[in-house]
Design a protein around this motif. Structure first.
Motif, PDB file in Angstrom:
ATOM      1  N   GLY A 197    -118.658   4.879  -1.555  1.00 34.68           N
ATOM      2  CA  GLY A 197    -119.382   6.000  -1.803  1.00 34.68           C
ATOM      3  C   GLY A 197    -120.992   5.788  -2.034  1.00 34.68           C
ATOM      4  O   GLY A 197    -122.397   6.870  -1.495  1.00 34.68           O
ATOM      5  N   HIS A 198    -121.552   5.182  -1.261  1.00 36.92           N
ATOM      6  CA  HIS A 198    -122.749   4.016  -1.000  1.00 36.92           C
ATOM      7  C   HIS A 198    -123.006   4.758   0.493  1.00 36.92           C
ATOM      8  O   HIS A 198    -125.066   5.194   0.661  1.00 36.92           O
ATOM      9  N   GLY A 199    -122.380   4.987   1.245  1.00 33.51           N
ATOM     10  CA  GLY A 199    -122.064   4.832   2.637  1.00 33.51           C
ATOM     11  C   GLY A 199    -122.512   7.322   2.377  1.00 33.51           C
ATOM     12  O   GLY A 199    -124.117   7.386   3.322  1.00 33.51           O
ATOM     13  N   SER A 244    -128.305  -1.066   8.202  1.00 28.40           N
ATOM     14  CA  SER A 244    -128.917  -0.926   7.621  1.00 28.40           C
ATOM     15  C   SER A 244    -130.781  -1.256   7.736  1.00 28.40           C
ATOM     16  O   SER A 244    -132.276  -0.496   8.026  1.00 28.40           O
ATOM     17  N   ARG A 272    -120.538   5.044   8.928  1.00 27.59           N
ATOM     18  CA  ARG A 272    -118.995   5.805   7.659  1.00 27.59           C
ATOM     19  C   ARG A 272    -118.311   6.004   8.537  1.00 27.59           C
ATOM     20  O   ARG A 272    -117.051   5.292   8.149  1.00 27.59           O
ATOM     21  N   LYS A 296    -119.058  -5.075   6.528  1.00 27.76           N
ATOM     22  CA  LYS A 296    -120.626  -5.528   6.163  1.00 27.76           C
ATOM     23  C   LYS A 296    -121.606  -5.447   6.477  1.00 27.76           C
ATOM     24  O   LYS A 296    -122.263  -5.765   6.789  1.00 27.76           O
ATOM     25  N   MET A 318    -117.091   2.968   1.896  1.00 33.27           N
ATOM     26  CA  MET A 318    -117.942   2.256   1.435  1.00 33.27           C
ATOM     27  C   MET A 318    -118.647   2.502  -0.162  1.00 33.27           C
ATOM     28  O   MET A 318    -119.409   2.481  -0.146  1.00 33.27           O
ATOM     29  N   LYS A 359    -124.088   8.294   0.055  1.00 34.82           N
ATOM     30  CA  LYS A 359    -125.491   8.338  -0.998  1.00 34.82           C
ATOM     31  C   LYS A 359    -126.790   7.843  -0.235  1.00 34.82           C
ATOM     32  O   LYS A 359    -127.465   8.891   0.441  1.00 34.82           O
ATOM     33  N   ALA A 360    -126.661   7.221   0.603  1.00 38.62           N
ATOM     34  CA  ALA A 360    -127.551   6.446   2.081  1.00 38.62           C
ATOM     35  C   ALA A 360    -127.560   7.799   3.119  1.00 38.62           C
ATOM     36  O   ALA A 360    -129.095   8.586   3.699  1.00 38.62           O
TER      37      ALA A 360
END
Length: 85
Positions: A58-60, A10, A49, A3, A56, A62-63
């Protein structure tokens, strides 16, 4: 640890983008600086990633996809600015 790494990447990506976009854009050279920062953010996201074994929720992914879309649009904006100037 994961995290913290995601948060750091980020924050760096957003911070670089905000700083780059805060200055007024006068010509395509300014856009190239923003484009460079976004490409760096993509590289950082790829490393984050991989370090997290791509886990992650799916968030990584998508980012990274959104960063790649932003990179493409910046490239198009640079080309349009070059043509106009």
């Amino acid at each position: 640890m994961k995290k913290m790494l995601i948060a750091a990447v980020s924050a760096a990506a957003v911070g670089a983008g905000v700083v780059a976009l805060a200055a007024p854009v006068h010509d395509w050279h300014d856009l190239e600086a923003v484009h460079h920062h976004v490409k760096e953010a993509i590289n950082e996201m790829e490393r984050a990633r991989a370090a997290n074994h791509y886990d992650m929720a799916g968030h990584g992914a998508k980012a990274e996809q959104l960063l790649r879309e932003a990179e493409h649009e910046l490239h198009e904006a640079i080309e349009a600015s070059r043509s106009a100037g």
